[in-house]
Design an enzyme around this catalytic site. Structure first.
Site, PDB file in Angstrom:
ATOM      1  N   ARG A 118     -39.320 -16.411  11.895  1.00  0.00           N
ATOM      2  CA  ARG A 118     -38.736 -17.558  11.198  1.00  0.00           C
ATOM      3  C   ARG A 118     -39.340 -18.865  11.694  1.00  0.00           C
ATOM      4  O   ARG A 118     -39.587 -19.793  10.917  1.00  0.00           O
ATOM      5  CB  ARG A 118     -37.211 -17.578  11.390  1.00  0.00           C
ATOM      6  CG  ARG A 118     -36.483 -16.417  10.731  1.00  0.00           C
ATOM      7  CD  ARG A 118     -34.973 -16.473  10.978  1.00  0.00           C
ATOM      8  NE  ARG A 118     -34.369 -17.569  10.234  1.00  0.00           N
ATOM      9  CZ  ARG A 118     -33.810 -18.636  10.783  1.00  0.00           C
ATOM     10  NH1 ARG A 118     -33.811 -18.779  12.109  1.00  0.00           N
ATOM     11  NH2 ARG A 118     -33.259 -19.574  10.031  1.00  0.00           N
ATOM     12  N   SER A 174       0.837  -1.201   0.000  1.00  0.00           N
ATOM     13  CA  SER A 174       0.000   0.000   0.000  1.00  0.00           C
ATOM     14  C   SER A 174       0.869   1.247   0.000  1.00  0.00           C
ATOM     15  O   SER A 174       1.919   1.286   0.626  1.00  0.00           O
ATOM     16  CB  SER A 174      -0.912   0.018   1.233  1.00  0.00           C
ATOM     17  OG  SER A 174      -1.704   1.195   1.235  1.00  0.00           O
ATOM     18  N   LYS A 197      -4.361  -7.106   3.334  1.00  0.00           N
ATOM     19  CA  LYS A 197      -4.393  -6.017   2.348  1.00  0.00           C
ATOM     20  C   LYS A 197      -5.802  -5.817   1.817  1.00  0.00           C
ATOM     21  O   LYS A 197      -6.234  -4.683   1.574  1.00  0.00           O
ATOM     22  CB  LYS A 197      -3.429  -6.324   1.198  1.00  0.00           C
ATOM     23  CG  LYS A 197      -3.430  -5.269   0.060  1.00  0.00           C
ATOM     24  CD  LYS A 197      -3.167  -3.865   0.584  1.00  0.00           C
ATOM     25  CE  LYS A 197      -2.766  -2.888  -0.510  1.00  0.00           C
ATOM     26  NZ  LYS A 197      -3.662  -2.779  -1.642  1.00  0.00           N
ATOM     27  N   HIS A 214      -7.612  -3.908   4.422  1.00  0.00           N
ATOM     28  CA  HIS A 214      -7.072  -2.541   4.320  1.00  0.00           C
ATOM     29  C   HIS A 214      -7.798  -1.770   3.234  1.00  0.00           C
ATOM     30  O   HIS A 214      -8.232  -0.626   3.426  1.00  0.00           O
ATOM     31  CB  HIS A 214      -5.572  -2.623   4.024  1.00  0.00           C
ATOM     32  CG  HIS A 214      -4.938  -1.367   3.494  1.00  0.00           C
ATOM     33  ND1 HIS A 214      -5.180  -0.872   2.226  1.00  0.00           N
ATOM     34  CD2 HIS A 214      -4.068  -0.497   4.061  1.00  0.00           C
ATOM     35  CE1 HIS A 214      -4.476   0.232   2.039  1.00  0.00           C
ATOM     36  NE2 HIS A 214      -3.807   0.483   3.135  1.00  0.00           N
ATOM     37  N   ASN A 215      -7.961  -2.392   2.073  1.00  0.00           N
ATOM     38  CA  ASN A 215      -8.632  -1.712   0.961  1.00  0.00           C
ATOM     39  C   ASN A 215     -10.110  -1.488   1.246  1.00  0.00           C
ATOM     40  O   ASN A 215     -10.686  -0.485   0.826  1.00  0.00           O
ATOM     41  CB  ASN A 215      -8.463  -2.524  -0.326  1.00  0.00           C
ATOM     42  CG  ASN A 215      -7.065  -2.402  -0.904  1.00  0.00           C
ATOM     43  OD1 ASN A 215      -6.137  -1.988  -0.220  1.00  0.00           O
ATOM     44  ND2 ASN A 215      -6.901  -2.769  -2.160  1.00  0.00           N
ATOM     45  N   GLU A 246     -10.292   1.476   3.297  1.00  0.00           N
ATOM     46  CA  GLU A 246     -10.041   2.602   2.383  1.00  0.00           C
ATOM     47  C   GLU A 246     -11.317   3.020   1.656  1.00  0.00           C
ATOM     48  O   GLU A 246     -11.619   4.220   1.550  1.00  0.00           O
ATOM     49  CB  GLU A 246      -8.962   2.183   1.390  1.00  0.00           C
ATOM     50  CG  GLU A 246      -8.583   3.208   0.345  1.00  0.00           C
ATOM     51  CD  GLU A 246      -7.572   2.635  -0.632  1.00  0.00           C
ATOM     52  OE1 GLU A 246      -7.798   2.763  -1.858  1.00  0.00           O
ATOM     53  OE2 GLU A 246      -6.570   2.050  -0.184  1.00  0.00           O
TER      54      GLU A 246
END
Length: 470
Positions: free
Chosen positions: A446, A130, A184, A187-188, A191
């Site tokens: 339900r 990153s 990662k 992380h994105n 972001e």
């Protein structure tokens, strides 16, 4: 330099691959790069100057230029392209060589490739990177996971090129398997959430407070100078200062309001649902990028539902509340991502260290921010936090900022301004802090229509009731 044996090889000389090689060269690591496009190889040569870097357009000469055992990173588009590159490389590789996937591969693909390459005697790990172009050149945040021995061999190289915070490199061994790419991916996802929150704050100031670009840019600059300091706000304030050459117009006003995506946010939402871990801010951010693509439909519907927006009183006070609201929602977005990582760590046996992850995100990466220091300290105090909101310091800061989030969300709803990520984040907070949710009604429904059974508060067991007389 034709007879030089290079220490490191890079396949893919786009922006990231080229800049990582140049970064390595500045740290004394001789690197060779391969790309079928001679233009990219030539650009590497021009930018490298006299540095110990060389570009190749032939795969075999590239492989032969590397010192054994070879260390090669792939930076190519995720998916089939990675498998194709691996297939082309295999005839030239020897047992003991190290292969690194530095792209945004889906973690399930990384796991599959690790098993296959291990069976061929090769070392492999997936590594999230990153920081974008500037990070690759000056110091990224690196998230390697997989073959621990391979990471140990590459550790000096990776620590030398990574960003540094307080002298500490922003890289650590994440864990086994595909853990590096999983972290990662999350992380994105974070972001995505943060970018949507910034965009909604911009829309609120522009539409409800009727502020111009200069005034909005000044607000983002003030935020970035305080507790909200982050890379994303830093670039946002620069965007609001940019005028197109010749026209004098703000370029932002000319950018079409259709947001693109490469899929990592969607992957985060999909995995979160598989692990039954709610990340509604990220889910909403993904949905809003999708909705933005329906430009023609939005334009067609706008006149039918047009409404007059009244400028609220005391705009200065409202901006203070907006800062509180953004802080609250930003912190809760990180908290959602970290909760997902904690659940995945158990489900996939990654053994993730949340303090280490927060530490390496503090520098170099796209989601770096002042708040990450708070996160790092929280997990350093207690690495077994089930949720970031268990930390007393974070609790105090969130509690102080929630009133602003409530006020801003209420103003947006009343004014007809879309702030779905703010609203979803506030809803998440109000739900996760609730000792009792109305979900008992869902369980009763339900059971009534499908005999799905339910549990009781007052006694153990599984129950089914005939809710209506036969």
């Amino acid at each position: 330099m034709d007879n030089t044996l290079y220490e490191f090889g890079m396949i893919g000389l786009g922006t990231m691959g080229r800049n990582l090689l140049l970064n390595m060269a500045e740290h004394g690591i001789a690197g060779a790069g391969f790309d079928v496009d001679p233009v990219k190889s030539d650009l590497l040569a021009r930018e490298a100057g006299d540095a110990a870097v060389k570009g190749f357009t032939g795969l075999q000469p590239f492989i032969q230029s590397l010192r054994s055992p070879r260390a090669i990173m792939m930076l190519v588009p995720a998916g089939q392209a990675v498998d194709e590159v691996i297939g082309e490389l295999l005839p030239f590789l020897n047992s003991g060589d190290i292969l690194i996937d530095g792209g945004n591969s889906h973690f399930t693909d990384t796991g599959r490739r690790a098993d296959y390459l291990s069976s061929r005697g090769l070392h492999f790990f997936g590594m999230g990177i990153s920081g974008g172009e500037e990070g690759a050149r000056r110091g990224p945040s690196l998230m390697p996971g997989g073959d621990k021995g391979a990471y140990a061999a590459m550790q000096p190289v990776l620590e030398s090129i990574a960003a540094k915070v307080n002298g500490e490199p922003c890289v650590t061994y994440i864990g086994p398997g595909a853990s590096g790419h999983f972290v990662k991916m999350v992380h994105n996802g974070i972001e995505y959430g943060l970018m949507q929150l910034i965009a909604e704050a911009y829309g609120f100031m522009k539409q409800l407070l009727q502020m111009d670009n200069e005034a909005i840019g000044a607000v983002f600059a003030r935020w970035n100078a305080g507790r909200l300091q982050s890379f994303l706000l830093e670039i946002t304030q620069d965007i609001f200062a940019y005028k197109e050459d010749g026209s004098g117009l703000y370029l932002l006003d000319l950018v079409k309001d259709e947001a693109k995506a490469k899929g990592t946010g969607k992957w985060t939402s999909q995995v979160a649902m598989d692990l039954e871990t709610p990340v509604p801010t990220i889910d909403t951010a993904v949905a809003m990028r999708d909705l933005s693509k329906y430009k023609q439909l939005r334009v067609a519907l706008a006149p039918a539902f047009e409404q007059r927006i009244a400028l609220p009183d005391r705009p200065g006070h409202i901006l203070q509340q907006l800062e509180q609201a953004f802080y609250c929602c930003m912190a809760l977005t990180y908290a959602q991502g970290m909760h997902l990582l904690s659940r995945a760590s158990v489900a996939y046996r990654y053994g993730l260290d949340p303090a280490a992850i927060a530490r390496i995100w503090r520098g170099g990466c796209i989601i770096r921010s002042a708040f990450l220091e708070d996160m790092y300290q929280a997990y350093s105090r207690n690495k077994d936090l089930e949720h970031l909101l268990h930390d007393s310091s974070v609790q105090e800061k969130i509690a102080a900022s929630v009133p602003g989030a409530r006020a801003i969300t209420g103003l947006a709803v009343a004014g007809g301004i879309a702030m779905p990520a703010f609203a979803a984040t506030l809803g998440y907070f109000d739900s996760i802090r609730s000792a009792d949710m109305p979900s008992n009604l869902i369980q009763a429904q339900r059971d009534m229509f499908g005999a799905h059974t339910y549990e009781r508060k007052d006694k153990a067991g599984i129950f089914h009731t005939q809710w209506q007389p036969r």
